[in-house]
Structures are given as C-alpha cells and as structure tokens.
Design a protein around this motif. Sequence first.
Motif, PDB file in Angstrom:
ATOM      1  N   MET A   1      17.540  38.132  46.030  1.00 58.81           N
ATOM      2  CA  MET A   1      17.846  39.127  47.055  1.00 58.81           C
ATOM      3  C   MET A   1      18.579  38.478  48.224  1.00 58.81           C
ATOM      4  N   HIS A   2      18.143  37.300  48.647  1.00 57.00           N
ATOM      5  CA  HIS A   2      18.769  36.626  49.789  1.00 57.00           C
ATOM      6  C   HIS A   2      20.233  36.311  49.500  1.00 57.00           C
ATOM      7  N   ASP A   3      20.542  35.884  48.276  1.00 53.39           N
ATOM      8  CA  ASP A   3      21.933  35.589  47.917  1.00 53.39           C
ATOM      9  C   ASP A   3      22.788  36.849  47.967  1.00 53.39           C
ATOM     10  N   HIS A   4      22.211  37.965  47.562  1.00 56.63           N
ATOM     11  CA  HIS A   4      22.937  39.240  47.611  1.00 56.63           C
ATOM     12  C   HIS A   4      23.237  39.626  49.063  1.00 56.63           C
ATOM     13  N   ARG A   5      22.250  39.477  49.952  1.00 54.61           N
ATOM     14  CA  ARG A   5      22.449  39.800  51.375  1.00 54.61           C
ATOM     15  C   ARG A   5      23.487  38.871  51.991  1.00 54.61           C
ATOM     16  N   ARG A   6      23.431  37.600  51.651  1.00 57.32           N
ATOM     17  CA  ARG A   6      24.390  36.634  52.197  1.00 57.32           C
ATOM     18  C   ARG A   6      25.800  36.949  51.706  1.00 57.32           C
ATOM     19  N   ALA A   7      25.932  37.278  50.438  1.00 63.37           N
ATOM     20  CA  ALA A   7      27.252  37.629  49.887  1.00 63.37           C
ATOM     21  C   ALA A   7      27.807  38.866  50.582  1.00 63.37           C
ATOM     22  N   ALA A   8      26.958  39.850  50.820  1.00 62.06           N
ATOM     23  CA  ALA A   8      27.408  41.059  51.514  1.00 62.06           C
ATOM     24  C   ALA A   8      27.815  40.733  52.947  1.00 62.06           C
ATOM     25  N   ALA A   9      27.048  39.890  53.621  1.00 65.03           N
ATOM     26  CA  ALA A   9      27.387  39.500  54.998  1.00 65.03           C
ATOM     27  C   ALA A   9      28.692  38.705  55.022  1.00 65.03           C
ATOM     28  N   ARG A  10      28.896  37.843  54.053  1.00 59.83           N
ATOM     29  CA  ARG A  10      30.149  37.083  53.987  1.00 59.83           C
ATOM     30  C   ARG A  10      31.346  38.001  53.776  1.00 59.83           C
ATOM     31  N   ARG A  11      31.186  39.020  52.926  1.00 62.94           N
ATOM     32  CA  ARG A  11      32.277  39.988  52.709  1.00 62.94           C
ATOM     33  C   ARG A  11      32.580  40.754  53.993  1.00 62.94           C
ATOM     34  N   THR A  12      31.532  41.144  54.703  1.00 63.12           N
ATOM     35  CA  THR A  12      31.722  41.857  55.970  1.00 63.12           C
ATOM     36  C   THR A  12      32.438  40.961  56.971  1.00 63.12           C
ATOM     37  N   HIS A  13      32.015  39.717  57.061  1.00 60.44           N
ATOM     38  CA  HIS A  13      32.658  38.773  57.986  1.00 60.44           C
ATOM     39  C   HIS A  13      34.124  38.546  57.611  1.00 60.44           C
ATOM     40  N   LEU A  14      34.402  38.466  56.324  1.00 65.60           N
ATOM     41  CA  LEU A  14      35.786  38.301  55.871  1.00 65.60           C
ATOM     42  C   LEU A  14      36.624  39.497  56.297  1.00 65.60           C
ATOM     43  N   SER A  15      36.090  40.682  56.089  1.00 64.99           N
ATOM     44  CA  SER A  15      36.794  41.903  56.465  1.00 64.99           C
ATOM     45  C   SER A  15      37.044  41.952  57.975  1.00 64.99           C
ATOM     46  N   LEU A  16      36.020  41.635  58.755  1.00 64.46           N
ATOM     47  CA  LEU A  16      36.177  41.644  60.219  1.00 64.46           C
ATOM     48  C   LEU A  16      37.184  40.599  60.676  1.00 64.46           C
ATOM     49  N   GLY A  17      37.106  39.402  60.103  1.00 62.69           N
ATOM     50  CA  GLY A  17      38.028  38.330  60.497  1.00 62.69           C
ATOM     51  C   GLY A  17      39.468  38.654  60.168  1.00 62.69           C
TER      52      GLY A  17
ATOM     53  N   GLU B   1      40.783  41.460  62.465  1.00 58.91           N
ATOM     54  CA  GLU B   1      41.175  41.021  63.817  1.00 58.91           C
ATOM     55  C   GLU B   1      42.503  40.274  63.785  1.00 58.91           C
ATOM     56  N   LEU B   2      42.686  39.426  62.779  1.00 60.27           N
ATOM     57  CA  LEU B   2      43.960  38.695  62.677  1.00 60.27           C
ATOM     58  C   LEU B   2      45.107  39.650  62.370  1.00 60.27           C
ATOM     59  N   ALA B   3      44.859  40.642  61.524  1.00 57.79           N
ATOM     60  CA  ALA B   3      45.895  41.645  61.233  1.00 57.79           C
ATOM     61  C   ALA B   3      46.223  42.441  62.488  1.00 57.79           C
ATOM     62  N   ALA B   4      45.211  42.795  63.258  1.00 59.88           N
ATOM     63  CA  ALA B   4      45.457  43.532  64.509  1.00 59.88           C
ATOM     64  C   ALA B   4      46.314  42.709  65.456  1.00 59.88           C
ATOM     65  N   ALA B   5      46.020  41.420  65.569  1.00 57.91           N
ATOM     66  CA  ALA B   5      46.823  40.546  66.433  1.00 57.91           C
ATOM     67  C   ALA B   5      48.278  40.531  65.958  1.00 57.91           C
ATOM     68  N   ALA B   6      48.475  40.399  64.654  1.00 57.64           N
ATOM     69  CA  ALA B   6      49.831  40.380  64.107  1.00 57.64           C
ATOM     70  C   ALA B   6      50.554  41.697  64.354  1.00 57.64           C
TER      71      ALA B   6
ATOM     72  N   LEU C   1      35.709  34.521  60.478  1.00 60.93           N
ATOM     73  CA  LEU C   1      36.001  33.729  59.279  1.00 60.93           C
ATOM     74  C   LEU C   1      35.176  32.445  59.253  1.00 60.93           C
ATOM     75  N   LEU C   2      35.039  31.787  60.390  1.00 59.96           N
ATOM     76  CA  LEU C   2      34.209  30.577  60.453  1.00 59.96           C
ATOM     77  C   LEU C   2      32.734  30.889  60.214  1.00 59.96           C
ATOM     78  N   ALA C   3      32.276  32.026  60.733  1.00 59.46           N
ATOM     79  CA  ALA C   3      30.859  32.386  60.618  1.00 59.46           C
ATOM     80  C   ALA C   3      30.447  32.631  59.175  1.00 59.46           C
ATOM     81  N   ARG C   4      31.379  32.845  58.297  1.00 58.00           N
ATOM     82  CA  ARG C   4      31.056  33.011  56.878  1.00 58.00           C
ATOM     83  C   ARG C   4      30.351  31.774  56.337  1.00 58.00           C
ATOM     84  N   ARG C   5      30.599  30.616  56.937  1.00 54.53           N
ATOM     85  CA  ARG C   5      29.976  29.365  56.473  1.00 54.53           C
ATOM     86  C   ARG C   5      28.485  29.315  56.764  1.00 54.53           C
ATOM     87  N   TRP C   6      28.065  29.892  57.890  1.00 57.77           N
ATOM     88  CA  TRP C   6      26.666  29.748  58.279  1.00 57.77           C
ATOM     89  C   TRP C   6      25.861  31.044  58.262  1.00 57.77           C
TER      90      TRP C   6
END
Length: 161
Positions: free
Chosen positions: A1-17, A20-25, A66-71
Amino acid sequence: MHDHRRAAARRTHLSLGLGELAAAAVFVLVGTTVVSPWLGDDSSFALWAALVPLVVVLVQGGAYWLLARRWVLRSSMPAPVAQVYRALRAVDPVLLAAGLVGVLAWLPERPVATLAVLGIWAFGVVEYVNYFVVRLAYPARGWVSDVRRGRRPRLVRDLAR
C-alpha cells in the motif's frame, strides 16, 4: 500500500512540476510574441519587470515539485535543497519589489496595458504567497473556506522538517 501511495504522490508531483515549468514557458512565449509587441517599445520594460519575478517563482516551484519526487513519503528534504529554498524565500520578495519599482518606473500610458502589467506582477506575488506563506491552490469549489484554514504550503512544511 505504501508503494502505491508513494507512486501516486510522485505522479502528482511530476504533474505539478511540469505544469509550473510549462506555465513559465507560456508566460515567456506569450510575453515575447503577443504582449510585448502590443505594448510597444516603451512599455515592454514594464512587462519584463513584472514578468521576470513571476517566471522565476514559477520555475522555482516547478523545480521544487520535481525535486520533491525524490523524498516524497520516504524522507525529508535534503539539507542543501532546503538551504537553497530558504534563501529563495528571502530573495524572492526583493525580486518582486524590484519588479514593482520597474513596473512603476516604466508604467504604460494606456490604462488597459497598465492593468495587464500590474496583473502579471500581482500574479507573481500570488505565486510567491502560495509557495512560501499560505497555501492558495485549491479546487474552485470550497476555495474560500479552504484558504481560510490558513494551511502551510507543502514547501514550507518540507523546509520545517
């Protein structure tokens, strides 16, 4: 279950990161190709005085997600990253203030252009507040009540750990 939650959080962080970079561009692209020619030479300085702080904050936000995906759900923010974001938290208001001085120094003569440039600068302030002061990003439904709760942004919580 923890791996599933972490994977979902990483996907969310990727999308947010990436978002934001697309918005800047997009802001840079639209500023360069649409708004700057519309304002004319004299007012383009005001545009860039407003736009640069906004883009800087958006890029910082995108990099953070994007960096927060690591931790995420694993550990805390690494000390070197925390030092950089603590410094940015102090430097960004100075950059925003300098941007406002630039906007006011080269204020466009047309009222619509003035409102556009001030709106861009104000959006930079809102983004800074959203990342470093109080969380403002919520779904439209219930936005007011969620903001009233005064939750600390994820970045600030990571810095506190």
